[in-house]
Design a protein around this motif. Structure first.
Motif, PDB file in Angstrom:
ATOM      1  N   UNK A 123       4.029  -8.439  17.240  1.00  0.00           N
ATOM      2  CA  UNK A 123       4.967  -9.158  16.363  1.00  0.00           C
ATOM      3  C   UNK A 123       4.411  -9.294  14.944  1.00  0.00           C
ATOM      4  N   UNK A 124       3.888  -8.190  14.456  1.00  0.00           N
ATOM      5  CA  UNK A 124       3.270  -8.163  13.130  1.00  0.00           C
ATOM      6  C   UNK A 124       4.325  -8.176  12.036  1.00  0.00           C
ATOM      7  N   UNK A 125       4.133  -9.078  11.108  1.00  0.00           N
ATOM      8  CA  UNK A 125       4.914  -9.125   9.876  1.00  0.00           C
ATOM      9  C   UNK A 125       3.906  -9.161   8.742  1.00  0.00           C
ATOM     10  N   UNK A 126       4.100  -8.296   7.789  1.00  0.00           N
ATOM     11  CA  UNK A 126       3.118  -8.192   6.719  1.00  0.00           C
ATOM     12  C   UNK A 126       3.821  -8.012   5.382  1.00  0.00           C
ATOM     13  N   UNK A 127       3.316  -8.709   4.376  1.00  0.00           N
ATOM     14  CA  UNK A 127       3.752  -8.501   3.000  1.00  0.00           C
ATOM     15  C   UNK A 127       2.514  -8.106   2.212  1.00  0.00           C
ATOM     16  N   UNK A 128       2.700  -7.377   1.171  1.00  0.00           N
ATOM     17  CA  UNK A 128       1.526  -6.921   0.446  1.00  0.00           C
ATOM     18  C   UNK A 128       1.755  -6.758  -1.033  1.00  0.00           C
ATOM     19  N   UNK A 129       0.647  -6.520  -1.700  1.00  0.00           N
ATOM     20  CA  UNK A 129       0.671  -6.312  -3.138  1.00  0.00           C
ATOM     21  C   UNK A 129      -0.458  -5.352  -3.499  1.00  0.00           C
ATOM     22  N   UNK A 130      -0.136  -4.383  -4.313  1.00  0.00           N
ATOM     23  CA  UNK A 130      -1.158  -3.476  -4.826  1.00  0.00           C
ATOM     24  C   UNK A 130      -1.777  -4.148  -6.044  1.00  0.00           C
ATOM     25  N   UNK A 131      -3.075  -4.368  -5.987  1.00  0.00           N
ATOM     26  CA  UNK A 131      -3.755  -5.045  -7.089  1.00  0.00           C
ATOM     27  C   UNK A 131      -4.170  -4.078  -8.193  1.00  0.00           C
ATOM     28  N   UNK A 132      -4.461  -2.862  -7.799  1.00  0.00           N
ATOM     29  CA  UNK A 132      -4.866  -1.872  -8.793  1.00  0.00           C
ATOM     30  C   UNK A 132      -4.915  -0.492  -8.181  1.00  0.00           C
ATOM     31  N   UNK A 133      -4.726   0.499  -9.018  1.00  0.00           N
ATOM     32  CA  UNK A 133      -4.802   1.890  -8.587  1.00  0.00           C
ATOM     33  C   UNK A 133      -5.305   2.716  -9.756  1.00  0.00           C
ATOM     34  N   UNK A 134      -6.153   3.671  -9.445  1.00  0.00           N
ATOM     35  CA  UNK A 134      -6.677   4.544 -10.493  1.00  0.00           C
ATOM     36  C   UNK A 134      -6.999   5.914  -9.946  1.00  0.00           C
ATOM     37  N   UNK A 135      -6.824   6.900 -10.771  1.00  0.00           N
ATOM     38  CA  UNK A 135      -7.110   8.275 -10.373  1.00  0.00           C
ATOM     39  C   UNK A 135      -8.616   8.500 -10.494  1.00  0.00           C
ATOM     40  N   UNK A 136      -9.223   8.838  -9.361  1.00  0.00           N
ATOM     41  CA  UNK A 136     -10.660   9.114  -9.360  1.00  0.00           C
ATOM     42  C   UNK A 136     -10.920  10.535  -9.862  1.00  0.00           C
ATOM     43  N   UNK A 137     -10.158  11.492  -9.345  1.00  0.00           N
ATOM     44  CA  UNK A 137     -10.282  12.863  -9.836  1.00  0.00           C
ATOM     45  C   UNK A 137      -9.047  13.668  -9.471  1.00  0.00           C
ATOM     46  N   UNK A 138      -8.871  14.758 -10.181  1.00  0.00           N
ATOM     47  CA  UNK A 138      -7.793  15.702  -9.876  1.00  0.00           C
ATOM     48  C   UNK A 138      -8.439  17.070  -9.671  1.00  0.00           C
ATOM     49  N   UNK A 139      -7.772  17.893  -8.875  1.00  0.00           N
ATOM     50  CA  UNK A 139      -8.299  19.215  -8.574  1.00  0.00           C
ATOM     51  C   UNK A 139      -7.338  20.295  -9.039  1.00  0.00           C
ATOM     52  N   UNK A 140      -7.850  21.505  -9.121  1.00  0.00           N
ATOM     53  CA  UNK A 140      -7.066  22.649  -9.582  1.00  0.00           C
ATOM     54  C   UNK A 140      -5.819  22.886  -8.743  1.00  0.00           C
TER      55      UNK A 140
END
Length: 189
Positions: A123-140
């Motif tokens: 009976x899981x109920x969950x709410x959430x919030x993204x606190x931060x996101x950042x690109x670590x690296x990108x590839x070819x």
């Protein structure tokens, strides 16, 4: 009486007694030629610089738009992952699969039934919030690694009541059409 508007001095021909205006000088002096040439070079340089700057600006704007779309897609896919609901465990699983690709999709798809059963049973109920996101690296190949920090509040049958849980994730993201999907997920300690 006629008035002269030409500033050049009039020349009178003694035989005909007609007044004539001397021919204009069509040749430019050396100084004038150098000035015109320098102005033309300066204008060409300014035009070339403007075109170069405009192209550079467009490239930076396109890269920023791409990064923004990548981060927004990643945020949404992670949010779907960390906020399952017992009210609709099938829908929760479907949303996770919609945002999954590659290795992660294969892994989650093989355990989907267990996930649905566990969410419903607990009976899981969950709410959430993204606190931060950042690109670590990108590839070819167009994939990227993104770091995500999030917090959820979980209520379940085991007694948790809006219990906060923090998440630090490193996710590999790949583009699938216009969408960015999670391809690999790692919990960062």
């Amino acid at each position: 009486m006629l008035r002269r508007t030409d500033p050049r001095p009039a020349i009178t021909d003694p035989d005909t007694e007609e007044t004539q205006t001397p021919p204009r000088r069509r040749e430019l002096t050396l100084r004038a030629r150098i000035g015109v040439g320098a102005a033309a070079v300066a204008v060409a340089a300014l035009v070339a610089t403007s075109v170069g700057l405009a192209r550079s600006h467009d490239a930076h704007v396109a890269a920023a738009d791409h990064d923004l779309a990548l981060l927004q897609g990643t945020r949404q896919a992670v949010m779907n992952l960390i906020t399952p609901s017992a009210a609709d465990p099938e829908g929760s699983a479907d949303r996770i699969l919609e945002g999954a690709a590659g290795e992660w999709r294969t892994e989650f798809d093989s355990t989907r039934a267990e996930f649905v059963d566990a969410v419903a049973a607990s009976k899981t109920e969950s709410t959430g919030e993204i606190l931060g996101a950042g690109i670590e690296n990108t590839r070819e190949d167009g994939t990227a690694t993104v770091l995500i920090a999030a917090v959820t509040k979980v209520t379940n049958a085991a007694g948790a009541k809006d219990e906060p849980r923090t998440w630090r994730l490193r996710v590999d993201v790949m583009q699938d059409g216009d969408l960015y999907k999670l391809a690999k997920i790692e919990v960062v300690p």
